[in-house]
Motif scaffolding. Structure first.
Motif, PDB file in Angstrom:
ATOM      1  N   GLY A  80       0.816  -1.199   0.000  1.00 37.13           N
ATOM      2  CA  GLY A  80       0.000   0.000   0.000  1.00 37.13           C
ATOM      3  C   GLY A  80       0.856   1.257   0.000  1.00 37.13           C
ATOM      4  O   GLY A  80       2.083   1.206   0.018  1.00 37.13           O
ATOM      5  N   TYR A  86      -5.914   3.568   3.862  1.00 36.13           N
ATOM      6  CA  TYR A  86      -5.986   2.927   2.539  1.00 36.13           C
ATOM      7  C   TYR A  86      -7.081   3.552   1.703  1.00 36.13           C
ATOM      8  O   TYR A  86      -8.197   3.810   2.184  1.00 36.13           O
ATOM      9  CB  TYR A  86      -6.258   1.423   2.702  1.00 36.13           C
ATOM     10  CG  TYR A  86      -6.638   0.734   1.407  1.00 36.13           C
ATOM     11  CD1 TYR A  86      -5.661   0.378   0.485  1.00 36.13           C
ATOM     12  CD2 TYR A  86      -7.976   0.467   1.104  1.00 36.13           C
ATOM     13  CE1 TYR A  86      -5.996  -0.245  -0.712  1.00 36.13           C
ATOM     14  CE2 TYR A  86      -8.321  -0.158  -0.087  1.00 36.13           C
ATOM     15  CZ  TYR A  86      -7.325  -0.497  -0.992  1.00 36.13           C
ATOM     16  OH  TYR A  86      -7.666  -1.104  -2.174  1.00 36.13           O
ATOM     17  N   PRO A  88      -8.513   2.844  -2.517  1.00 39.31           N
ATOM     18  CA  PRO A  88      -8.291   1.982  -3.693  1.00 39.31           C
ATOM     19  C   PRO A  88      -7.266   2.546  -4.671  1.00 39.31           C
ATOM     20  O   PRO A  88      -6.520   1.785  -5.302  1.00 39.31           O
ATOM     21  CB  PRO A  88      -9.691   1.887  -4.320  1.00 39.31           C
ATOM     22  CG  PRO A  88     -10.621   2.049  -3.159  1.00 39.31           C
ATOM     23  CD  PRO A  88      -9.957   3.048  -2.257  1.00 39.31           C
ATOM     24  N   LEU A  91      -3.478   1.432  -4.656  1.00 40.25           N
ATOM     25  CA  LEU A  91      -2.969   0.232  -5.306  1.00 40.25           C
ATOM     26  C   LEU A  91      -2.068   0.594  -6.479  1.00 40.25           C
ATOM     27  O   LEU A  91      -0.959   0.073  -6.617  1.00 40.25           O
ATOM     28  CB  LEU A  91      -4.128  -0.651  -5.775  1.00 40.25           C
ATOM     29  CG  LEU A  91      -5.015  -1.228  -4.682  1.00 40.25           C
ATOM     30  CD1 LEU A  91      -6.245  -1.899  -5.290  1.00 40.25           C
ATOM     31  CD2 LEU A  91      -4.243  -2.209  -3.824  1.00 40.25           C
ATOM     32  N   LYS A 111      -2.178  -6.246   1.721  1.00 39.09           N
ATOM     33  CA  LYS A 111      -2.747  -5.102   2.424  1.00 39.09           C
ATOM     34  C   LYS A 111      -2.320  -5.108   3.884  1.00 39.09           C
ATOM     35  O   LYS A 111      -2.119  -6.166   4.488  1.00 39.09           O
ATOM     36  CB  LYS A 111      -4.272  -5.122   2.328  1.00 39.09           C
ATOM     37  CG  LYS A 111      -4.918  -3.818   2.815  1.00 39.09           C
ATOM     38  CD  LYS A 111      -6.415  -3.835   2.647  1.00 39.09           C
ATOM     39  CE  LYS A 111      -7.015  -2.527   3.152  1.00 39.09           C
ATOM     40  NZ  LYS A 111      -8.491  -2.541   3.130  1.00 39.09           N
ATOM     41  N   VAL A 117      -9.214  -6.804  -0.102  1.00 39.52           N
ATOM     42  CA  VAL A 117      -9.118  -5.891  -1.246  1.00 39.52           C
ATOM     43  C   VAL A 117      -9.899  -6.509  -2.398  1.00 39.52           C
ATOM     44  O   VAL A 117      -9.847  -7.722  -2.614  1.00 39.52           O
ATOM     45  CB  VAL A 117      -7.649  -5.681  -1.695  1.00 39.52           C
ATOM     46  CG1 VAL A 117      -7.566  -4.539  -2.693  1.00 39.52           C
ATOM     47  CG2 VAL A 117      -6.739  -5.423  -0.512  1.00 39.52           C
ATOM     48  N   ASP A 119     -10.768  -7.913  -5.864  1.00 37.90           N
ATOM     49  CA  ASP A 119      -9.953  -8.510  -6.930  1.00 37.90           C
ATOM     50  C   ASP A 119      -9.877  -7.593  -8.150  1.00 37.90           C
ATOM     51  O   ASP A 119      -8.813  -7.440  -8.751  1.00 37.90           O
ATOM     52  CB  ASP A 119     -10.543  -9.857  -7.355  1.00 37.90           C
ATOM     53  CG  ASP A 119     -10.454 -10.911  -6.258  1.00 37.90           C
ATOM     54  OD1 ASP A 119      -9.692 -10.707  -5.296  1.00 37.90           O
ATOM     55  OD2 ASP A 119     -11.153 -11.931  -6.375  1.00 37.90           O
ATOM     56  N   ASP A 121     -10.054  -4.396  -8.370  1.00 38.03           N
ATOM     57  CA  ASP A 121      -9.174  -3.249  -8.136  1.00 38.03           C
ATOM     58  C   ASP A 121      -7.712  -3.648  -8.282  1.00 38.03           C
ATOM     59  O   ASP A 121      -6.898  -2.898  -8.837  1.00 38.03           O
ATOM     60  CB  ASP A 121      -9.412  -2.671  -6.739  1.00 38.03           C
ATOM     61  CG  ASP A 121     -10.751  -1.962  -6.608  1.00 38.03           C
ATOM     62  OD1 ASP A 121     -11.359  -1.657  -7.657  1.00 38.03           O
ATOM     63  OD2 ASP A 121     -11.191  -1.725  -5.469  1.00 38.03           O
ATOM     64  N   LEU A 122      -7.361  -4.827  -7.773  1.00 39.03           N
ATOM     65  CA  LEU A 122      -5.984  -5.305  -7.881  1.00 39.03           C
ATOM     66  C   LEU A 122      -5.613  -5.588  -9.331  1.00 39.03           C
ATOM     67  O   LEU A 122      -4.517  -5.255  -9.785  1.00 39.03           O
ATOM     68  CB  LEU A 122      -5.798  -6.558  -7.027  1.00 39.03           C
ATOM     69  CG  LEU A 122      -5.717  -6.321  -5.515  1.00 39.03           C
ATOM     70  CD1 LEU A 122      -5.983  -7.617  -4.755  1.00 39.03           C
ATOM     71  CD2 LEU A 122      -4.353  -5.761  -5.130  1.00 39.03           C
ATOM     72  N   ASN A 130      -2.032 -11.706  -4.946  1.00 36.50           N
ATOM     73  CA  ASN A 130      -2.415 -11.019  -3.710  1.00 36.50           C
ATOM     74  C   ASN A 130      -2.135 -11.962  -2.546  1.00 36.50           C
ATOM     75  O   ASN A 130      -2.556 -13.112  -2.561  1.00 36.50           O
ATOM     76  CB  ASN A 130      -3.908 -10.659  -3.762  1.00 36.50           C
ATOM     77  CG  ASN A 130      -4.395  -9.974  -2.494  1.00 36.50           C
ATOM     78  OD1 ASN A 130      -3.603  -9.407  -1.738  1.00 36.50           O
ATOM     79  ND2 ASN A 130      -5.698 -10.020  -2.258  1.00 36.50           N
ATOM     80  N   SER A 132      -2.926 -11.206   0.805  1.00 35.42           N
ATOM     81  CA  SER A 132      -3.566 -10.483   1.906  1.00 35.42           C
ATOM     82  C   SER A 132      -4.473 -11.353   2.761  1.00 35.42           C
ATOM     83  O   SER A 132      -5.002 -10.871   3.768  1.00 35.42           O
ATOM     84  CB  SER A 132      -4.385  -9.306   1.361  1.00 35.42           C
ATOM     85  OG  SER A 132      -3.590  -8.423   0.623  1.00 35.42           O
TER      86      SER A 132
END
Length: 269
Positions: A80, A86, A88, A91, A111, A117, A119, A121-122, A130, A132
């Protein structure tokens, strides 16, 4: 297939002290983390351990020369932009900031506090994996006992959970390393890697400083800090060495992509 061990470090501002009522400037928070990161990486390098450093952009921008140097031996992934908050949009901006410092692609994300988070957005921010998810139950934090314990695909993204044992799902994270009897912790690691073929462990650099002055931080967090914890981790490296191969998180991700992960939510291994 060779068993794989991923030793990861969540490199961040030392805001744990802030959470427990101390006032530290950002420069002081950075300095504490650096004071722990340097000797920890020395022990890793001396033991031949390559790992992944999930690094906040805030820390990296304040220690850019160090992060650039560490990127020559270890993977740098995103933690992050800030550790304490945080959005979005962080990212993408954190990935771009890290890439501008190290001159290499950043493909992984974790994260802060193992939070959730989206998926999509990632994926939109350009990540391929990921890490996290902590598939266990921590009172007051999260209950992920119904989540997959091993790596899986979802939304076109590879998820690599932190390691927990089979059955009771005992977490093998930083608090277990510090608080379990060490022989018991090592045996849990051995049994788990023999069963699963992999370990995904994580610590924080500030743990490897002298935390005794922060007496408002709970004892279970301060226990086995500084040299005692460095010695314990070095012992763990020696113990795990014959059990498998130390690698980066991206190396582990490549293993899954090479075998072909086609089905959404496919539970691997």
């Amino acid at each position: 297939m060779t068993r794989q061990i991923v030793f990861t470090i969540d490199v961040e501002e030392f805001d744990t002290a802030i959470d427990h009522g101390y006032e530290l400037s950002l420069s002081e928070q950075i300095a504490v983390s650096t004071a722990g990161l340097l000797p920890l990486v020395e022990r890793m390098n001396a033991s031949g351990v390559r790992g992944t450093l999930f690094t906040t952009a805030t820390y990296a921008l304040n220690e850019s020369m160090l992060i650039r140097e560490l990127a020559s031996q270890h993977e740098i992934a995103s933690h992050g932009f800030y550790h304490g908050k945080y959005e979005p949009s962080d990212l993408l901006t954190s990935r771009q900031a890290l890439e501008s410092i190290i001159g290499k692609p950043v493909v992984g994300f974790r994260k802060a506090q193992m939070g959730a988070v989206a998926d999509a957005d990632l994926k939109d921010a350009g990540y391929r994996y990921n890490s996290s998810l902590h598939p266990t139950w921590l009172p007051g934090r999260y209950n992920h006992l119904r989540e997959p314990r091993l790596a899986f695909m979802r939304g076109g993204l590879l998820h690599i959970p932190a390691t927990v044992t089979a059955g009771l799902r005992i977490p093998l994270f930083w608090l277990s390393l510090k608080n379990f009897p060490f022989s018991f912790y090592k045996q849990l690691c051995r049994q788990t890697i023999q069963r699963d073929g992999q370990l995904n462990l994580y610590v924080h650099p500030w743990e490897f400083t002298d935390l005794r002055m922060y007496d408002r931080i709970p004892a279970y967090i301060r226990r086995y800090s500084h040299e005692r914890l460095l010695d314990r981790v070095e012992d763990l490296f020696r113990f795990l060495g014959p059990q498998g191969e130390f690698c980066t998180m991206n190396d582990l991700a490549n293993r899954y992509f090479q075998v072909g992960v086609a089905e959404e939510s496919q539970h691997l291994l």
